[in-house]
Write a protein that holds these residues in place. Structure first.
Motif, PDB file in Angstrom:
ATOM      1  N   ILE A  45       0.836  -1.200   0.000  1.00  0.00           N
ATOM      2  CA  ILE A  45       0.000   0.000   0.000  1.00  0.00           C
ATOM      3  C   ILE A  45       0.869   1.248   0.000  1.00  0.00           C
ATOM      4  O   ILE A  45       0.636   2.206  -0.750  1.00  0.00           O
ATOM      5  CB  ILE A  45      -0.948   0.002   1.213  1.00  0.00           C
ATOM      6  CG1 ILE A  45      -1.826  -1.242   1.212  1.00  0.00           C
ATOM      7  CG2 ILE A  45      -1.829   1.253   1.205  1.00  0.00           C
ATOM      8  CD1 ILE A  45      -2.634  -1.421   2.474  1.00  0.00           C
ATOM      9  N   LYS A  81       0.851   4.022  -2.972  1.00  0.00           N
ATOM     10  CA  LYS A  81       0.269   5.327  -2.657  1.00  0.00           C
ATOM     11  C   LYS A  81       1.299   6.370  -2.231  1.00  0.00           C
ATOM     12  O   LYS A  81       1.005   7.563  -2.249  1.00  0.00           O
ATOM     13  CB  LYS A  81      -0.795   5.182  -1.565  1.00  0.00           C
ATOM     14  CG  LYS A  81      -2.007   4.367  -1.989  1.00  0.00           C
ATOM     15  CD  LYS A  81      -3.040   4.291  -0.895  1.00  0.00           C
ATOM     16  CE  LYS A  81      -4.266   3.508  -1.342  1.00  0.00           C
ATOM     17  NZ  LYS A  81      -5.023   4.209  -2.401  1.00  0.00           N
ATOM     18  N   GLU A 110      -9.973   0.791  11.739  1.00  0.00           N
ATOM     19  CA  GLU A 110      -9.669   1.112  10.352  1.00  0.00           C
ATOM     20  C   GLU A 110      -8.843  -0.020   9.749  1.00  0.00           C
ATOM     21  O   GLU A 110      -8.224  -0.805  10.464  1.00  0.00           O
ATOM     22  CB  GLU A 110      -8.865   2.421  10.264  1.00  0.00           C
ATOM     23  CG  GLU A 110      -9.576   3.633  10.817  1.00  0.00           C
ATOM     24  CD  GLU A 110      -8.673   4.849  10.971  1.00  0.00           C
ATOM     25  OE1 GLU A 110      -9.210   5.951  11.067  1.00  0.00           O
ATOM     26  OE2 GLU A 110      -7.430   4.676  11.008  1.00  0.00           O
ATOM     27  N   ALA A 138      -5.275   0.272   4.555  1.00  0.00           N
ATOM     28  CA  ALA A 138      -5.535   1.089   3.363  1.00  0.00           C
ATOM     29  C   ALA A 138      -6.280   2.362   3.717  1.00  0.00           C
ATOM     30  O   ALA A 138      -5.970   3.451   3.209  1.00  0.00           O
ATOM     31  CB  ALA A 138      -6.318   0.279   2.339  1.00  0.00           C
ATOM     32  N   GLN A 139      -7.275   2.266   4.601  1.00  0.00           N
ATOM     33  CA  GLN A 139      -8.018   3.458   5.015  1.00  0.00           C
ATOM     34  C   GLN A 139      -7.113   4.450   5.724  1.00  0.00           C
ATOM     35  O   GLN A 139      -7.172   5.659   5.463  1.00  0.00           O
ATOM     36  CB  GLN A 139      -9.159   3.053   5.941  1.00  0.00           C
ATOM     37  CG  GLN A 139     -10.324   2.375   5.261  1.00  0.00           C
ATOM     38  CD  GLN A 139     -11.348   1.872   6.266  1.00  0.00           C
ATOM     39  OE1 GLN A 139     -11.005   1.362   7.328  1.00  0.00           O
ATOM     40  NE2 GLN A 139     -12.626   2.030   5.934  1.00  0.00           N
ATOM     41  N   GLN A 140      -6.285   3.951   6.639  1.00  0.00           N
ATOM     42  CA  GLN A 140      -5.435   4.847   7.399  1.00  0.00           C
ATOM     43  C   GLN A 140      -4.430   5.561   6.500  1.00  0.00           C
ATOM     44  O   GLN A 140      -4.214   6.774   6.621  1.00  0.00           O
ATOM     45  CB  GLN A 140      -4.703   4.075   8.501  1.00  0.00           C
ATOM     46  CG  GLN A 140      -4.077   4.986   9.545  1.00  0.00           C
ATOM     47  CD  GLN A 140      -3.659   4.232  10.782  1.00  0.00           C
ATOM     48  OE1 GLN A 140      -2.514   3.799  10.876  1.00  0.00           O
ATOM     49  NE2 GLN A 140      -4.568   4.074  11.737  1.00  0.00           N
ATOM     50  N   ILE A 141      -3.826   4.847   5.593  1.00  0.00           N
ATOM     51  CA  ILE A 141      -2.865   5.461   4.680  1.00  0.00           C
ATOM     52  C   ILE A 141      -3.556   6.448   3.750  1.00  0.00           C
ATOM     53  O   ILE A 141      -2.993   7.493   3.390  1.00  0.00           O
ATOM     54  CB  ILE A 141      -2.116   4.371   3.886  1.00  0.00           C
ATOM     55  CG1 ILE A 141      -1.189   3.592   4.845  1.00  0.00           C
ATOM     56  CG2 ILE A 141      -1.315   4.972   2.735  1.00  0.00           C
ATOM     57  CD1 ILE A 141      -0.580   2.353   4.241  1.00  0.00           C
ATOM     58  N   ASP A 142      -4.799   6.160   3.373  1.00  0.00           N
ATOM     59  CA  ASP A 142      -5.536   7.052   2.483  1.00  0.00           C
ATOM     60  C   ASP A 142      -5.777   8.429   3.100  1.00  0.00           C
ATOM     61  O   ASP A 142      -5.908   9.420   2.377  1.00  0.00           O
ATOM     62  CB  ASP A 142      -6.870   6.436   2.079  1.00  0.00           C
ATOM     63  CG  ASP A 142      -6.780   5.647   0.792  1.00  0.00           C
ATOM     64  OD1 ASP A 142      -5.824   5.879   0.029  1.00  0.00           O
ATOM     65  OD2 ASP A 142      -7.660   4.798   0.544  1.00  0.00           O
ATOM     66  N   TYR A 143      -5.857   8.490   4.430  1.00  0.00           N
ATOM     67  CA  TYR A 143      -6.043   9.795   5.062  1.00  0.00           C
ATOM     68  C   TYR A 143      -4.864  10.717   4.740  1.00  0.00           C
ATOM     69  O   TYR A 143      -5.036  11.928   4.605  1.00  0.00           O
ATOM     70  CB  TYR A 143      -6.200   9.640   6.573  1.00  0.00           C
ATOM     71  CG  TYR A 143      -7.576   9.192   6.992  1.00  0.00           C
ATOM     72  CD1 TYR A 143      -8.670  10.045   6.890  1.00  0.00           C
ATOM     73  CD2 TYR A 143      -7.803   7.902   7.471  1.00  0.00           C
ATOM     74  CE1 TYR A 143      -9.945   9.634   7.257  1.00  0.00           C
ATOM     75  CE2 TYR A 143      -9.065   7.481   7.843  1.00  0.00           C
ATOM     76  CZ  TYR A 143     -10.138   8.355   7.734  1.00  0.00           C
ATOM     77  OH  TYR A 143     -11.394   7.944   8.092  1.00  0.00           O
ATOM     78  N   ALA A 175      -2.607   9.987   2.017  1.00  0.00           N
ATOM     79  CA  ALA A 175      -2.393   9.987   0.574  1.00  0.00           C
ATOM     80  C   ALA A 175      -3.420  10.826  -0.186  1.00  0.00           C
ATOM     81  O   ALA A 175      -3.127  11.314  -1.280  1.00  0.00           O
ATOM     82  CB  ALA A 175      -2.409   8.551   0.053  1.00  0.00           C
ATOM     83  N   SER A 176      -4.607  10.995   0.379  1.00  0.00           N
ATOM     84  CA  SER A 176      -5.649  11.751  -0.311  1.00  0.00           C
ATOM     85  C   SER A 176      -5.572  13.253  -0.069  1.00  0.00           C
ATOM     86  O   SER A 176      -6.376  14.009  -0.626  1.00  0.00           O
ATOM     87  CB  SER A 176      -7.030  11.233   0.105  1.00  0.00           C
ATOM     88  OG  SER A 176      -7.251  11.440   1.493  1.00  0.00           O
ATOM     89  N   GLN A 208      -8.324  16.422   8.299  1.00  0.00           N
ATOM     90  CA  GLN A 208      -8.213  15.153   7.585  1.00  0.00           C
ATOM     91  C   GLN A 208      -7.757  14.021   8.496  1.00  0.00           C
ATOM     92  O   GLN A 208      -8.302  12.913   8.444  1.00  0.00           O
ATOM     93  CB  GLN A 208      -7.207  15.313   6.429  1.00  0.00           C
ATOM     94  CG  GLN A 208      -6.972  14.060   5.612  1.00  0.00           C
ATOM     95  CD  GLN A 208      -7.945  13.900   4.484  1.00  0.00           C
ATOM     96  OE1 GLN A 208      -9.025  14.483   4.483  1.00  0.00           O
ATOM     97  NE2 GLN A 208      -7.592  13.089   3.501  1.00  0.00           N
TER      98      GLN A 208
END
Length: 289
Positions: free
Chosen positions: A83, A87, A169, A172-177, A179-180, A236
């Motif tokens: 991940i 990302k 979480e 993937a969800q945690q990293i998305d915070y 990365a997004s 975020q």
């Protein structure tokens, strides 16, 4: 610029409650057949720190379910590395140097290279990922290690107790915070990290000392100061996640039993912290003496 390394420590350390000298703060939420214990953690520690108290361990051992931000099976290299690679890195047509001035980029590369990260790896990092890597270097230089972090220790105890381990979480969800985040926010995040790197040591240790004795007056002050320059990042990484966790806590409170939730203590204080959001949702939350 306020210290962004200190900001990252805030994500790990802050608690919010009256002054106590008997260990880190903890709370409880109860109804007729459910008890939820809430404990603010530090994901990384110093080896000599004594943080486990008899009262906390007693409450922990009575729980049937232990809830962390991430379940232990989400923290493995097999889950995290793919991940982060997908990302946290630019493709072949872009690089970090395109977003930083030459001086900042050179300083960043030197700091990470001194910790064993090769320059070619730095070149392909997205700003948010480089900022996290830089924070980890700062922690290590001050003697902190994730090998003895609160979650690591509690996971071992829960496994021995045969308690059920769960996560709020996925990896993937945690990293998305991170990365997004829009690129301009990522760049601001990284630039402040580089600028303030050399000033982080004293503040990290101050916050650790306040956490262990429950001096939340000092901790809250440091937190407020740290957030002034990056309100979007705070929203975020803290506010939106807290809101999502409250939804899950409501489900927990509908199930009979004893639950113990241990999350980064930076999520607990303030108007948009977990404790206040629970009160707004109608729950009676009290500090455990």
């Amino acid at each position: 610029m306020k210290n962004i390394i200190k900001y990252l420590i805030v994500l790990l350390f802050i608690v919010s409650a009256p002054l106590h000298a008997d260990g880190p703060a903890r709370w409880a939420v109860k109804d007729s057949d459910t008890t939820l214990h809430i404990y603010g953690t530090i994901h990384i520690l110093k080896p000599e720190l004594q943080w486990q108290t008899p009262g906390m361990l007693s409450d922990f051992d009575k729980a049937s379910h232990i809830i962390f931000e991430l379940a232990p099976n989400q923290l493995t290299a097999q889950v995290m590395q793919p991940i982060l690679f997908s990302k946290g890195r630019f493709g072949p047509d872009d690089s970090l140097a395109n977003y930083l001035d030459a001086e900042t980029y050179a300083t960043l590369t030197q700091k990470l290279s001194s910790a064993g990260v090769p320059p070619e790896s730095v070149a392909q990092m997205k700003p948010w990922f480089a900022g996290i890597m830089l924070a980890q270097v700062a922690y290590a230089q001050q003697g902190f290690t994730g090998d003895i972090g609160v979650e690591k220790i509690l996971t071992k105890r829960a496994t021995y107790n045969e308690q059920q381990l769960e996560g709020l979480e996925s990896a993937a969800q945690q990293i998305d915070y991170f990365a997004s985040m829009p690129m301009d926010q990522q760049v601001s995040f990284l630039k402040i990290s580089v600028e303030d790197f050399d000033k982080s040591g004293e503040q990290i240790n101050d916050m650790l000392g306040a956490w262990i004795i429950g001096d939340i007056g000092k901790l809250a002050s440091l937190m407020n100061e740290s957030m002034q320059d990056l309100p979007e990042v705070y929203d975020q990484l803290i506010t939106q996640r807290n809101i999502n966790w409250i939804k899950q806590i409501k489900v927990m409170m509908q199930s009979p039993g004893i639950f113990f939730m241990a999350v980064g203590a930076g999520h607990l204080p303030g108007d948009d912290g977990v404790i206040n959001l629970l009160k707004q949702a109608g729950y009676e939350v009290y500090r455990i003496e």
